[in-house]
Write an enzyme that holds these catalytic residues in place. Structure first.
Site, PDB file in Angstrom:
ATOM      1  N   ASP A  99       0.824  -1.210   0.000  1.00 16.13           N
ATOM      2  CA  ASP A  99       0.000   0.000   0.000  1.00 16.13           C
ATOM      3  C   ASP A  99       0.862   1.266   0.000  1.00 16.13           C
ATOM      4  OD1 ASP A  99      -1.762   2.033   0.476  1.00 16.13           O
ATOM      5  OD2 ASP A  99      -2.761   1.070   2.169  1.00 16.13           O
ATOM      6  N   TRP A 112      -0.885   4.100  -0.955  1.00 18.49           N
ATOM      7  CA  TRP A 112      -2.027   5.003  -1.172  1.00 18.49           C
ATOM      8  C   TRP A 112      -2.669   5.449   0.143  1.00 18.49           C
ATOM      9  CZ3 TRP A 112      -0.866   0.607  -3.877  1.00 18.49           C
ATOM     10  CH2 TRP A 112      -0.563   0.771  -5.234  1.00 18.49           C
ATOM     11  N   ASP A 113      -2.128   4.997   1.252  1.00 21.17           N
ATOM     12  CA  ASP A 113      -2.715   5.313   2.551  1.00 21.17           C
ATOM     13  C   ASP A 113      -4.157   4.814   2.653  1.00 21.17           C
ATOM     14  OD1 ASP A 113      -2.708   6.154   5.137  1.00 21.17           O
ATOM     15  OD2 ASP A 113      -2.832   8.293   4.710  1.00 21.17           O
ATOM     16  N   TYR A 114      -4.384   3.644   2.095  1.00 23.81           N
ATOM     17  CA  TYR A 114      -5.712   3.039   2.190  1.00 23.81           C
ATOM     18  C   TYR A 114      -5.843   2.241   3.496  1.00 23.81           C
ATOM     19  CZ  TYR A 114      -7.083   4.021  -2.701  1.00 23.81           C
ATOM     20  OH  TYR A 114      -7.447   4.621  -3.891  1.00 23.81           O
ATOM     21  N   ASP A 115      -5.426   2.835   4.609  1.00 21.80           N
ATOM     22  CA  ASP A 115      -5.630   2.190   5.908  1.00 21.80           C
ATOM     23  C   ASP A 115      -7.023   1.582   5.993  1.00 21.80           C
ATOM     24  OD1 ASP A 115      -3.257   3.384   6.750  1.00 21.80           O
ATOM     25  OD2 ASP A 115      -4.294   5.075   7.670  1.00 21.80           O
TER      26      ASP A 115
END
Lengths: 734, 127
Positions: free
Chosen positions: A400, A402-405
């Site tokens: 990741d 994209w900071d798609y936490d």
């Protein structure tokens, strides 16, 4: 993708083989007798103290579980894993049986409503037929408003609990408060004195947790405990009725989470989510300041005995075996590992806690991450809370950047499947994909599709994955952006946005970060689904999901071209900063235009709607209805409110509540309204104007036979929705 | 073009208003034309460059107190309407940036008509 992308699991299992034999036997016996007591002494050197009265507790807990009966045999896996506490876990073991948990209805005893986090209440006094009569029953003020350096940093996001006659809550700065559920009169308050400097990205306390000691006598002080984790990284346990610290817990009712994390930098490690409690173990992660530096505090997940506050286990994905009982003297938990800033959900039956993990620090550069980080970042990880070992994990983004936490609390359901039901867990994500996993094994109940990414870019192509998982069950994601989706107030600023669109690198979903030109990340890091999570009407079989539909406009900037100071403008994992982050230690810093807003007008460059709410058939994953959420009344060019009553679909943060009465209550949008929506049609039947943004999850409960709907509209600095300390309860006229 | 100086005061005020509208149109036209050409070079829509050129022309004619400017703007507006329907059909929020400002301008341009009333287009006038 298979659910078990976890070679370490096999290793762990092998390593504990000798113990497993013992464990199998234990699991087998668990339903009938009390072998755990025998196992406790062998625990050896742990921080445990012998538990007085352990035997009684065992018995009581056996009783408590009996209604569910078969639980311990629930799965060979679950049983086997119960084995593993080999050392130092006597406290956890003592509490290792499932407890009887309070139910949602008159009460709202968990952050997610019930233990399953469905946000569904069986209350039905308020219905589509009478909701238009809803009025304010009372309004309470916490008196916690920003002062000094906290100015402009408040995003309280508070969701109260209701238990018995009381509503229990925290304030933005972690003041614990009890008020009367029917009158709003304050019972007591406890101020832990959190300093302003501890505020990470926003002053946030999403909620608190309750734990009842099954062993304590009915009138014992601290039989029922209010447990909170704070911005300055403490866990506090108070008696839920009196508001006094539980002295047997930690040091005078308090645990310091900074222990074993290394250098203390206020604001770098802060807890904003309510801890999860499973089988008497308090489990918490923390928000680790995003994007600042590679050398950030560890994302370690820790379990503490809810009675004593002793460390039950730690899961440090960088050193799971070595640090299970805490790091060796003089060392710290592995730094910079993925953290969990949001709320976990517990499975008391299986003894698992499901951790929605975030991304590794730093967010937009990954080449120097360890294999363990690559394995677990942005994954849902099931931990056996009795041992601290990983049961399974399911990764929603490979590598990741994209900071798609994972921002949402997952929801436990009995999922209808081939004429049967499967114990499942619903996992929403920021990309919009909603997964349904078998919660014993972590396997998806629906095929997981592998999306071939359009490009791996030219920044770290070898690091990035060629494919990414997507859900075939449901996604909240829309088609990729096109030039014609650009917006503005006139052709002039629309043209500007079109030029920005054409100048950017953008080939679709999972566009890799680039440095030669800006790039578009769509969906942006605000979701899809964020911390508000979904509500699941388990009677009607409907998932209610509100979501954002907004891109980010980003660019990597070589470090030598920036001299951004660390700390100043980092982002909260999950909501992030609007401008960027230094990413010290990585070759690039990141410039972020959150929501891709036009520098000319401040309006988004993409056309509305920016957020919606959708009802999804639980069994089939099909959309039942889908509507924009949020009116234009507070939005407009140049930050001027348009006062237009039209529903445009605004960004939104905060979840919903579904009721047996057939209503969905939700605020969330930037129009500062709370609304009641007919769950059958999606039609908004009632609204009220809140004093600030309702970026918080509402709750519903009953007191003296009257159903209340409550929300704490604290506003949100990042959402630009003001600030308030109000807690408002609605009810039908008496 | 010395007629305006000999016109009665009322007409004179009207002429100034028309010229103001003309300047606005021309300015917007220049920006749209410049940005629109850049957008074409980037591979984007041709609408903005075309609309910009037409607006500029409209502004120039209006500044000369020529009714052709009104006609050109009306054509531009019609093209804009057609293009809007073609590009995004009937998604009304998406109509806002495309049609609202051009329609406001259309009203302003039409309001110029009385002031332009005496004179047809410049060539006619000469004839």
């Amino acid at each position: 993708m298979t659910a078990n992308r976890y070679p370490l699991l096999a290793a762990t299992a092998l390593a504990t083989l000798p113990l497993m034999a013992f464990a199998q036997q234990e699991a087998g016996d668990a339903a009938s007798e009390q072998p755990t007591i025998e196992s406790a002494p062998e625990a050896g050197e742990g921080p445990s103290s012998p538990q007085p009265g352990q035997d009684d507790r065992e018995d009581e807990q056996q009783d408590a579980t009996s209604p569910e009966g078969t639980q311990p045999e629930a799965g060979p896996q679950g049983a086997a894993r119960e084995s593993s506490p080999q050392d130092g876990a006597s406290d956890a073991q003592a509490l290792a049986e499932p407890q009887d948990l309070p139910e949602v209805g008159a009460d709202w005893p968990f952050w997610g409503g019930d233990a399953q986090a469905t946000r569904y209440s069986p209350l039905d006094q308020i219905t589509p037929g009478n909701v238009d009569q809803l009025e304010r029953a009372f309004e309470y003020h916490t008196n916690d408003m920003p002062e000094g350096t906290a100015e402009g940093k408040y995003s309280p996001e508070i969701t109260p609990l209701k238990l018995g006659d009381d509503v229990l809550m925290c304030s933005a700065m972690n003041i614990l408060i009890s008020i009367d559920a029917a009158s709003g009169e304050e019972n007591w308050r406890y101020d832990p004195g959190v300093p302003n400097e501890a505020i990470p990205y926003g002053a946030t306390c999403r909620g608190v947790s309750i734990w009842t000691d099954p062993e304590a006598a009915e009138d014992d002080i601290c039989k029922t405990r209010l447990i909170q984790a704070t911005l300055d990284a403490k866990i506090i346990a108070l008696d839920a009725e009196e508001g006094v610290p539980c002295t047997e817990f930690g040091e005078n009712g308090m645990i310091d989470l900074w222990e074993d994390l290394g250098q203390r930098v206020p604001g770098w490690y802060a807890v904003t989510a309510p801890p999860s409690i499973v089988r008497g173990v308090i489990v918490t992660g923390a928000q680790v300041k995003d994007g600042q530096a590679e050398d950030a505090p560890s994302g370690v997940i820790r379990g503490f005995d809810a009675r004593t506050g002793e460390l039950a286990w730690a899961w440090d994905l960088g050193a799971p075996e070595e640090n299970r009982d805490g790091p060796p003297e003089g060392e710290v938990y592995t730094r910079g590992t993925p953290n969990m800033w949001t709320t976990a959900v517990s499975d008391e039956e299986l003894g698992y806690v499901y951790l929605p993990l975030g991304n590794s620090s730093v967010d937009y550069w990954g080449s120097n991450r360890s294999e363990a980080e690559n394995e677990f970042s942005t994954a849902l990880v099931a931990i056996d809370a009795t041992s601290g070992e990983v049961a399974w994990s399911f990764q929603t983004v490979y590598r990741d950047v994209w900071d798609y936490d994972l921002g949402s609390q997952p929801t436990l359901v009995n999922f209808p499947h081939d004429g049967d039901t499967i114990p499942a867990i619903i996992l929403p994500s920021k990309q919009g994909d909603i997964y349904v996993l078998n919660r014993e094994t972590g396997e998806s109940l629906h095929p997981v599709e592998q999306y071939q990414v359009p490009s791996r870019g030219n920044v770290e192509p070898e690091y990035l994955s060629e494919e990414q998982p997507t859900s075939t069950y449901h996604t909240l994601r829309f088609d990729p952006l096109e030039e014609r989706d650009m917006y503005g107030m006139s052709p002039l600023d629309q043209l500007y946005c079109r030029i920005q669109f054409r100048r950017a690198n953008y080939e679709g979903f999972f566009q890799p970060p680039t440095a030669d030109a800006p790039y578009i990340q769509y969906p942006g890091y605000n979701g899809g689904s964020d911390w508000g999570s979904v509500a699941v009407d388990t009677d009607r079989g409907v998932i209610v999901a509100n979501y954002n539909d907004i891109p980010n406009y980003n660019q990597l900037i070589p470090q030598e071209e920036t001299d951004w100071p660390i700390i100043t403008d980092g982002g909260e994992s999950g909501e992030g900063s609007g401008k960027g982050a230094p990413q010290e230690g990585a070759p690039y810093s990141i410039r972020i235009n959150a929501g891709w807003r036009s520098p000319i007008t401040g309006m988004p460059c993409t056309q509305p709607p920016y957020g919606g709410i959708r009802a999804i058939d639980l069994e089939t994953g099909e959309t039942l209805w889908d509507r924009p959420i949020g009116t234009a009344r507070r939005n407009g060019p140049f930050g001027v409110a348009s006062h237009l009553p039209f529903t445009i679909g605004t960004p939104n943060n905060g979840g919903s509540v579904a009721t047996a009465g057939g209503l969905v209550f939700i605020a969330a949008a930037t129009d500062n309204l709370i609304r009641a929506i007919d769950i059958e049609t999606g039609e908004t039947l009632w609204t009220d104007v809140l004093p600030a943004g309702g970026q918080a999850n509402p709750i519903t409960y009953e007191a003296d036979g009257r159903q209340y709907v409550m929300i704490a509209p604290g506003g949100h600095h990042f959402m630009e929705t003001g600030v308030s300390d109000a807690v408002i309860a609605y009810a039908l006229p008496e | 073009m010395s007629h305006s100086t000999t016109a009665p005061p009322k007409r004179k005020a009207g002429a100034w208003a028309v010229k103001a509208v003309a300047v606005v149109l021309a300015f917007i036209g220049i920006v749209l034309l410049g940005g629109g050409v850049y957008l074409i070079l980037l591979g984007g829509s041709w609408y903005y460059a075309v609309a910009g050129a037409l607006l500029l022309a409209s502004g120039v004619f209006l500044f000369r107190m020529d009714r052709t400017g009104v006609l050109i703007y009306a054509v531009t507006w019609a093209i804009t309407l057609a293009w809007t329907v073609w590009e995004i059909q009937f998604d009304w929020w998406a109509w806002v940036p495309r049609m609202v400002a051009p329609t406001v301008l259309l009203v302003l341009v039409l309001l110029c008509l009385p002031a332009l009333g005496a004179r047809r287009s410049a060539p006619n006038q000469v004839a």
